[in-house]
Write a protein that holds these residues in place. Structure first.
Motif, PDB file in Angstrom:
ATOM      1  N   THR A 157       0.819  -1.216   0.000  1.00 49.36           N
ATOM      2  CA  THR A 157       0.000   0.000   0.000  1.00 49.36           C
ATOM      3  C   THR A 157       0.851   1.263   0.000  1.00 49.36           C
ATOM      4  O   THR A 157       0.362   2.348  -0.317  1.00 49.36           O
ATOM      5  CB  THR A 157      -0.927   0.015   1.230  1.00 49.36           C
ATOM      6  OG1 THR A 157      -0.134  -0.015   2.425  1.00 49.36           O
ATOM      7  CG2 THR A 157      -1.855  -1.196   1.208  1.00 49.36           C
ATOM      8  N   LYS A 158       2.131   1.121   0.318  1.00 46.46           N
ATOM      9  CA  LYS A 158       3.025   2.279   0.374  1.00 46.46           C
ATOM     10  C   LYS A 158       3.918   2.407  -0.861  1.00 46.46           C
ATOM     11  O   LYS A 158       4.760   3.302  -0.924  1.00 46.46           O
ATOM     12  CB  LYS A 158       3.901   2.195   1.629  1.00 46.46           C
ATOM     13  CG  LYS A 158       3.120   2.226   2.929  1.00 46.46           C
ATOM     14  CD  LYS A 158       4.053   2.149   4.125  1.00 46.46           C
ATOM     15  CE  LYS A 158       3.266   2.199   5.431  1.00 46.46           C
ATOM     16  NZ  LYS A 158       4.163   2.110   6.623  1.00 46.46           N
ATOM     17  N   TYR A 159       3.751   1.517  -1.840  1.00 42.53           N
ATOM     18  CA  TYR A 159       4.598   1.562  -3.027  1.00 42.53           C
ATOM     19  C   TYR A 159       4.294   2.808  -3.850  1.00 42.53           C
ATOM     20  O   TYR A 159       3.151   3.244  -3.963  1.00 42.53           O
ATOM     21  CB  TYR A 159       4.378   0.328  -3.907  1.00 42.53           C
ATOM     22  CG  TYR A 159       4.844  -0.973  -3.307  1.00 42.53           C
ATOM     23  CD1 TYR A 159       5.624  -1.008  -2.159  1.00 42.53           C
ATOM     24  CD2 TYR A 159       4.500  -2.202  -3.894  1.00 42.53           C
ATOM     25  CE1 TYR A 159       6.034  -2.207  -1.611  1.00 42.53           C
ATOM     26  CE2 TYR A 159       4.909  -3.401  -3.355  1.00 42.53           C
ATOM     27  CZ  TYR A 159       5.675  -3.398  -2.207  1.00 42.53           C
ATOM     28  OH  TYR A 159       6.073  -4.593  -1.659  1.00 42.53           O
ATOM     29  N   SER A 160       5.347   3.348  -4.471  1.00 41.65           N
ATOM     30  CA  SER A 160       5.205   4.475  -5.390  1.00 41.65           C
ATOM     31  C   SER A 160       6.029   4.192  -6.637  1.00 41.65           C
ATOM     32  O   SER A 160       6.938   3.355  -6.624  1.00 41.65           O
ATOM     33  CB  SER A 160       5.670   5.779  -4.738  1.00 41.65           C
ATOM     34  OG  SER A 160       7.071   5.725  -4.467  1.00 41.65           O
ATOM     35  N   ALA A 161       5.709   4.913  -7.720  1.00 42.07           N
ATOM     36  CA  ALA A 161       6.443   4.715  -8.966  1.00 42.07           C
ATOM     37  C   ALA A 161       7.918   5.044  -8.778  1.00 42.07           C
ATOM     38  O   ALA A 161       8.797   4.353  -9.309  1.00 42.07           O
ATOM     39  CB  ALA A 161       5.840   5.588 -10.064  1.00 42.07           C
ATOM     40  N   GLN A 162       8.209   6.092  -8.022  1.00 45.26           N
ATOM     41  CA  GLN A 162       9.597   6.474  -7.782  1.00 45.26           C
ATOM     42  C   GLN A 162      10.349   5.394  -7.015  1.00 45.26           C
ATOM     43  O   GLN A 162      11.505   5.089  -7.315  1.00 45.26           O
ATOM     44  CB  GLN A 162       9.640   7.790  -7.000  1.00 45.26           C
ATOM     45  CG  GLN A 162      11.050   8.303  -6.737  1.00 45.26           C
ATOM     46  CD  GLN A 162      11.054   9.619  -5.983  1.00 45.26           C
ATOM     47  OE1 GLN A 162       9.996  10.132  -5.626  1.00 45.26           O
ATOM     48  NE2 GLN A 162      12.232  10.160  -5.752  1.00 45.26           N
ATOM     49  N   GLN A 163       9.678   4.768  -6.056  1.00 50.99           N
ATOM     50  CA  GLN A 163      10.320   3.713  -5.273  1.00 50.99           C
ATOM     51  C   GLN A 163      10.601   2.485  -6.139  1.00 50.99           C
ATOM     52  O   GLN A 163      11.677   1.876  -6.036  1.00 50.99           O
ATOM     53  CB  GLN A 163       9.415   3.330  -4.098  1.00 50.99           C
ATOM     54  CG  GLN A 163      10.028   2.318  -3.146  1.00 50.99           C
ATOM     55  CD  GLN A 163       9.078   1.943  -2.030  1.00 50.99           C
ATOM     56  OE1 GLN A 163       7.893   2.287  -2.065  1.00 50.99           O
ATOM     57  NE2 GLN A 163       9.588   1.224  -1.041  1.00 50.99           N
TER      58      GLN A 163
ATOM     59  N   SER B 215      16.631   0.447 -10.657  1.00 54.73           N
ATOM     60  CA  SER B 215      17.939   1.014 -11.020  1.00 54.73           C
ATOM     61  C   SER B 215      19.056   0.374 -10.214  1.00 54.73           C
ATOM     62  O   SER B 215      20.134   0.074 -10.749  1.00 54.73           O
ATOM     63  CB  SER B 215      17.932   2.534 -10.795  1.00 54.73           C
ATOM     64  OG  SER B 215      16.975   3.171 -11.615  1.00 54.73           O
ATOM     65  N   ALA B 216      18.812   0.153  -8.921  1.00 55.55           N
ATOM     66  CA  ALA B 216      19.830  -0.460  -8.061  1.00 55.55           C
ATOM     67  C   ALA B 216      20.105  -1.901  -8.493  1.00 55.55           C
ATOM     68  O   ALA B 216      21.261  -2.353  -8.484  1.00 55.55           O
ATOM     69  CB  ALA B 216      19.364  -0.421  -6.608  1.00 55.55           C
ATOM     70  N   GLU B 217      19.065  -2.637  -8.883  1.00 49.68           N
ATOM     71  CA  GLU B 217      19.246  -4.019  -9.316  1.00 49.68           C
ATOM     72  C   GLU B 217      19.971  -4.093 -10.652  1.00 49.68           C
ATOM     73  O   GLU B 217      20.795  -4.982 -10.879  1.00 49.68           O
ATOM     74  CB  GLU B 217      17.890  -4.724  -9.417  1.00 49.68           C
ATOM     75  CG  GLU B 217      17.234  -4.997  -8.083  1.00 49.68           C
ATOM     76  CD  GLU B 217      18.037  -5.955  -7.229  1.00 49.68           C
ATOM     77  OE1 GLU B 217      18.557  -6.946  -7.767  1.00 49.68           O
ATOM     78  OE2 GLU B 217      18.153  -5.707  -6.016  1.00 49.68           O
TER      79      GLU B 217
ATOM     80  N   VAL C 140       7.944   0.166 -14.015  1.00 54.99           N
ATOM     81  CA  VAL C 140       9.207  -0.591 -14.062  1.00 54.99           C
ATOM     82  C   VAL C 140       9.972  -0.208 -15.326  1.00 54.99           C
ATOM     83  O   VAL C 140       9.460  -0.329 -16.443  1.00 54.99           O
ATOM     84  CB  VAL C 140       8.934  -2.108 -14.061  1.00 54.99           C
ATOM     85  CG1 VAL C 140      10.250  -2.879 -14.104  1.00 54.99           C
ATOM     86  CG2 VAL C 140       8.134  -2.497 -12.826  1.00 54.99           C
ATOM     87  N   ILE C 141      11.182   0.257 -15.150  1.00 59.46           N
ATOM     88  CA  ILE C 141      12.010   0.619 -16.301  1.00 59.46           C
ATOM     89  C   ILE C 141      12.537  -0.647 -16.946  1.00 59.46           C
ATOM     90  O   ILE C 141      12.782  -1.648 -16.281  1.00 59.46           O
ATOM     91  CB  ILE C 141      13.180   1.542 -15.894  1.00 59.46           C
ATOM     92  CG1 ILE C 141      14.066   0.849 -14.862  1.00 59.46           C
ATOM     93  CG2 ILE C 141      12.664   2.860 -15.359  1.00 59.46           C
ATOM     94  CD1 ILE C 141      15.289   1.652 -14.481  1.00 59.46           C
TER      95      ILE C 141
END
Length: 349
Positions: free
Chosen positions: A101-107, A113-115, A152-153
């Motif tokens: 419920t706390k997910y955002s597009a930026q997150q 990007s980190a993966e 998701v990029i």
């Protein structure tokens, strides 16, 4: 243990010359971990004839258990595929968090990007499939908006950009003929290679074959294919002969109904498709070639096209659900491409 994995064996027992390859190091690490686990008594090695791996020991949270059930019941995925998703999910879920419920597009983009920074191209593609699948599950539970899946990029790629690796004409048969039939292992491995080369089966499909899948009267074999899609495939003369010889002279007595089983005790079915792939990999290595089970499938498709078969024919043989999947093989049909090539304006070669 780390020193053992990387050391260059000089005892005369190892068959590899020079420093151990990355694949050999991975095998050493996996087998050593199993042996050390046995010595420490932390957990058993076998249960109901199946090898318990590190992946099976993965500690699942409540959300991962629900996700696993959703993959099985709603997506109809196999246990091996579900385990693969869970194993990958465990790597990045702590960064994303378990409260959807706390997910955002930026997150989501930040985690992606980190993966991407620490993964190879193949692993990046696996991550994209993994996180999109998990977000789809969160949408199913009503915990997040469906638009997050599009956040998701994706890594840069080009459609049909890769050329499938294949063997040169005649090499597949030479590899099969090189396998000795004087031992039970050789009879089994030869039958497996014939099925890979003549029917274009995947490694997992070979491992899942059972004795009941063979219909000798109709000369067919039932394939438990990708995504649980079953198919009845004609059994060629050579593949039927190879299987009969293996059953008559090579297959150990076993309670398992699987067609191909381990020749060393315990005589149980293969634990993973990688065992079939390793059989193909070792056979190829004798000829100085690299690859696994899938290279025989690519070779079969290439030879069918070179013999004049259509893309539709190849798609039928390979049991592709979409013709677009088969289109990659058009790039290796040199004869067809030569007819399409435009002559050089200068008139030269």
């Amino acid at each position: 243990m780390q020193a053992f994995v990387k050391h260059q064996c000089r005892c005369g027992i190892a068959s590899n010359n020079g420093p151990p390859t990355r694949e050999l190091q991975a095998d050493r690490a996996r087998n050593s971990e199993r042996f050390l686990r046995f010595l420490s008594g932390k957990s058993i090695l076998f249960e109901h004839g199946q090898l318990i791996t590190r992946r099976d020991q993965l500690v699942l949270s409540d959300v991962m258990i629900r996700y696993s059930r959703w993959l099985r019941e709603n997506r109809g995925l196999r246990n091996t595929t579900i385990n693969s998703y869970l194993f990958d999910l465990a790597k990045w879920l702590p960064s994303l968090g378990q409260d959807a419920t706390k997910y955002s597009a930026q997150q989501v983009r930040s985690v992606a990007s980190a993966e991407f920074e620490k993964r190879s191209q193949i692993s990046q593609s696996k991550f994209i499939s993994s996180i999109k699948s998990y977000l789809g599950f969160c949408v199913f539970e009503g915990k997040c908006d469906a638009s997050l899946i599009h956040a998701v990029i994706s890594r840069r790629s080009y459609k049909l950009s890769n050329v499938p690796k294949r063997l040169e004409p005649g090499i597949s048969q030479k590899i099969i003929d090189s396998v000795s039939i004087s031992t039970a292992t050789g009879l089994r491995d030869r039958a497996i290679l014939v099925l890979l080369a003549e029917l274009g089966l995947r490694a997992g499909e070979v491992g899942r074959l059972t004795l009941g899948d063979l219909d000798w009267k109709q000369a067919t074999i039932k394939i438990d294919g990708k995504g649980g899609r079953a198919a009845i495939v004609p059994l060629t003369q050579r593949s039927g002969d190879a299987i009969q010889l293996y059953l008559a002279r090579g297959r150990p007595a076993s309670r398992s109904d699987h067609l191909f089983i381990r020749c060393r005790r315990p005589h149980v079915q293969f634990g993973a498709p990688s065992e079939v792939a390793n059989i193909a990999r070792k056979a190829l290595a004798k000829f100085g070639l690299k690859g696994g089970a899938h290279i025989f499938r690519h070779t079969l498709a290439t030879e069918l096209l070179r013999s004049g078969r259509t893309i539709e024919d190849v798609a039928t043989v390979l049991r592709h659900t979409s013709i677009q999947t088969t289109m990659i093989y058009a790039k290796v049909n040199a004869t067809m491409l030569q007819r399409l090539a435009v002559p050089w304006m200068g008139g030269g070669q």
